[in-house]
Design a protein around this motif. Structure first.
Motif, PDB file in Angstrom:
ATOM      1  N   ILE A  25      32.848  40.150  46.220  1.00 14.24           N
ATOM      2  CA  ILE A  25      33.017  39.710  47.602  1.00 14.24           C
ATOM      3  C   ILE A  25      34.468  39.276  47.749  1.00 14.24           C
ATOM      4  O   ILE A  25      34.994  38.534  46.913  1.00 14.24           O
ATOM      5  CB  ILE A  25      32.059  38.557  47.955  1.00 14.24           C
ATOM      6  N   HIS A  26      35.094  39.761  48.798  1.00  8.57           N
ATOM      7  CA  HIS A  26      36.476  39.422  49.127  1.00  8.57           C
ATOM      8  C   HIS A  26      36.527  38.830  50.523  1.00  8.57           C
ATOM      9  O   HIS A  26      35.670  39.126  51.360  1.00  8.57           O
ATOM     10  CB  HIS A  26      37.359  40.682  49.129  1.00  8.57           C
ATOM     11  N   ILE A  27      37.544  38.039  50.779  1.00  9.78           N
ATOM     12  CA  ILE A  27      37.811  37.607  52.136  1.00  9.78           C
ATOM     13  C   ILE A  27      38.342  38.820  52.875  1.00  9.78           C
ATOM     14  O   ILE A  27      39.187  39.558  52.358  1.00  9.78           O
ATOM     15  CB  ILE A  27      38.819  36.442  52.154  1.00  9.78           C
ATOM     16  N   ASP A  29      40.383  41.286  54.977  1.00  6.84           N
ATOM     17  CA  ASP A  29      41.829  41.417  55.187  1.00  6.84           C
ATOM     18  C   ASP A  29      42.644  40.562  54.215  1.00  6.84           C
ATOM     19  O   ASP A  29      43.623  39.933  54.611  1.00  6.84           O
ATOM     20  CB  ASP A  29      42.206  41.080  56.637  1.00  6.84           C
ATOM     21  N   ASP A  30      42.245  40.544  52.946  1.00  9.96           N
ATOM     22  CA  ASP A  30      42.973  39.750  51.953  1.00  9.96           C
ATOM     23  C   ASP A  30      44.227  40.446  51.437  1.00  9.96           C
ATOM     24  O   ASP A  30      44.890  39.966  50.525  1.00  9.96           O
ATOM     25  CB  ASP A  30      42.071  39.317  50.794  1.00  9.96           C
ATOM     26  N   GLY A  31      44.551  41.586  52.002  1.00 12.76           N
ATOM     27  CA  GLY A  31      45.786  42.259  51.653  1.00 12.76           C
ATOM     28  C   GLY A  31      45.672  43.317  50.579  1.00 12.76           C
ATOM     29  O   GLY A  31      46.587  44.091  50.375  1.00 12.76           O
ATOM     30  N   ARG A  32      44.576  43.334  49.835  1.00 11.19           N
ATOM     31  CA  ARG A  32      44.373  44.278  48.736  1.00 11.19           C
ATOM     32  C   ARG A  32      45.607  44.309  47.845  1.00 11.19           C
ATOM     33  O   ARG A  32      46.025  43.293  47.373  1.00 11.19           O
ATOM     34  CB  ARG A  32      43.972  45.645  49.275  1.00 11.19           C
ATOM     35  N   GLY A  33      46.198  45.456  47.589  1.00 10.70           N
ATOM     36  CA  GLY A  33      47.438  45.544  46.832  1.00 10.70           C
ATOM     37  C   GLY A  33      47.286  45.421  45.329  1.00 10.70           C
ATOM     38  O   GLY A  33      46.201  45.517  44.772  1.00 10.70           O
ATOM     39  N   LEU A  34      48.417  45.191  44.678  1.00  9.42           N
ATOM     40  CA  LEU A  34      48.520  45.186  43.220  1.00  9.42           C
ATOM     41  C   LEU A  34      47.590  44.172  42.552  1.00  9.42           C
ATOM     42  O   LEU A  34      46.984  44.456  41.544  1.00  9.42           O
ATOM     43  CB  LEU A  34      49.968  44.918  42.809  1.00  9.42           C
ATOM     44  N   GLY A  63      33.665  37.027  57.956  1.00 14.91           N
ATOM     45  CA  GLY A  63      34.955  36.813  57.310  1.00 14.91           C
ATOM     46  C   GLY A  63      35.050  37.381  55.908  1.00 14.91           C
ATOM     47  O   GLY A  63      36.023  37.128  55.203  1.00 14.91           O
ATOM     48  N   HIS A  64      34.037  38.152  55.473  1.00 17.51           N
ATOM     49  CA  HIS A  64      33.994  38.674  54.106  1.00 17.51           C
ATOM     50  C   HIS A  64      33.639  40.152  54.081  1.00 17.51           C
ATOM     51  O   HIS A  64      33.078  40.681  55.047  1.00 17.51           O
ATOM     52  CB  HIS A  64      32.956  37.891  53.287  1.00 17.51           C
ATOM     53  N   ILE A  74      32.762  47.395  51.904  1.00 16.03           N
ATOM     54  CA  ILE A  74      31.527  47.428  52.685  1.00 16.03           C
ATOM     55  C   ILE A  74      31.600  46.260  53.671  1.00 16.03           C
ATOM     56  O   ILE A  74      31.527  45.098  53.257  1.00 16.03           O
ATOM     57  CB  ILE A  74      30.277  47.273  51.787  1.00 16.03           C
ATOM     58  N   PRO A  75      31.735  46.532  54.970  1.00 17.16           N
ATOM     59  CA  PRO A  75      31.833  45.451  55.957  1.00 17.16           C
ATOM     60  C   PRO A  75      30.466  44.809  56.220  1.00 17.16           C
ATOM     61  O   PRO A  75      29.414  45.378  55.877  1.00 17.16           O
ATOM     62  CB  PRO A  75      32.356  46.166  57.204  1.00 17.16           C
TER      63      PRO A  75
END
Length: 90
Positions: A25-27, A29-34, A63-64, A74-75
């Motif tokens: 589980i991610h917040i 729009d946490d930016g993803r990236g490296l 928000g997750h 997966i939204p």
């Protein structure tokens, strides 16, 4: 746990949904990236992450996202659709 594509818009891929795939589980729009791998706030099986998101209030859930490893984000709307399926084991 496996890492192969399972769903798109809560529709099964060939062979059905792999509920035991690894996921986080991610917040939203946490930016993803490296450093994306270190941004997960919960990790476990895809099924466990769906259960955790469904235990959230609808406002918290918005928000997750679930990031299914080897697959995609997966939204909340898809998480809710997966939890509503007749074959959902949760």
């Amino acid at each position: 746990m496996s890492d192969h594509p399972t769903t798109y818009n809560a529709e099964s891929a060939e062979g059905g949904i792999a509920w035991d795939d690894r996921a986080e589980i991610h917040i939203k729009d946490d930016g993803r990236g490296l450093l994306d791998g270190s941004k997960g706030i919960h990790e476990g099986t895809f099924l466990e992450m769906i259960k955790l998101m469904m235990a959230m209030t609808p406002d918290e859930r918005r928000g997750h996202v679930i990031q299914k490893l080897g697959d995609r984000m997966i939204p909340p709307i898809e998480v809710e659709a997966l939890a509503a399926r007749s074959d959902y084991p949760g």
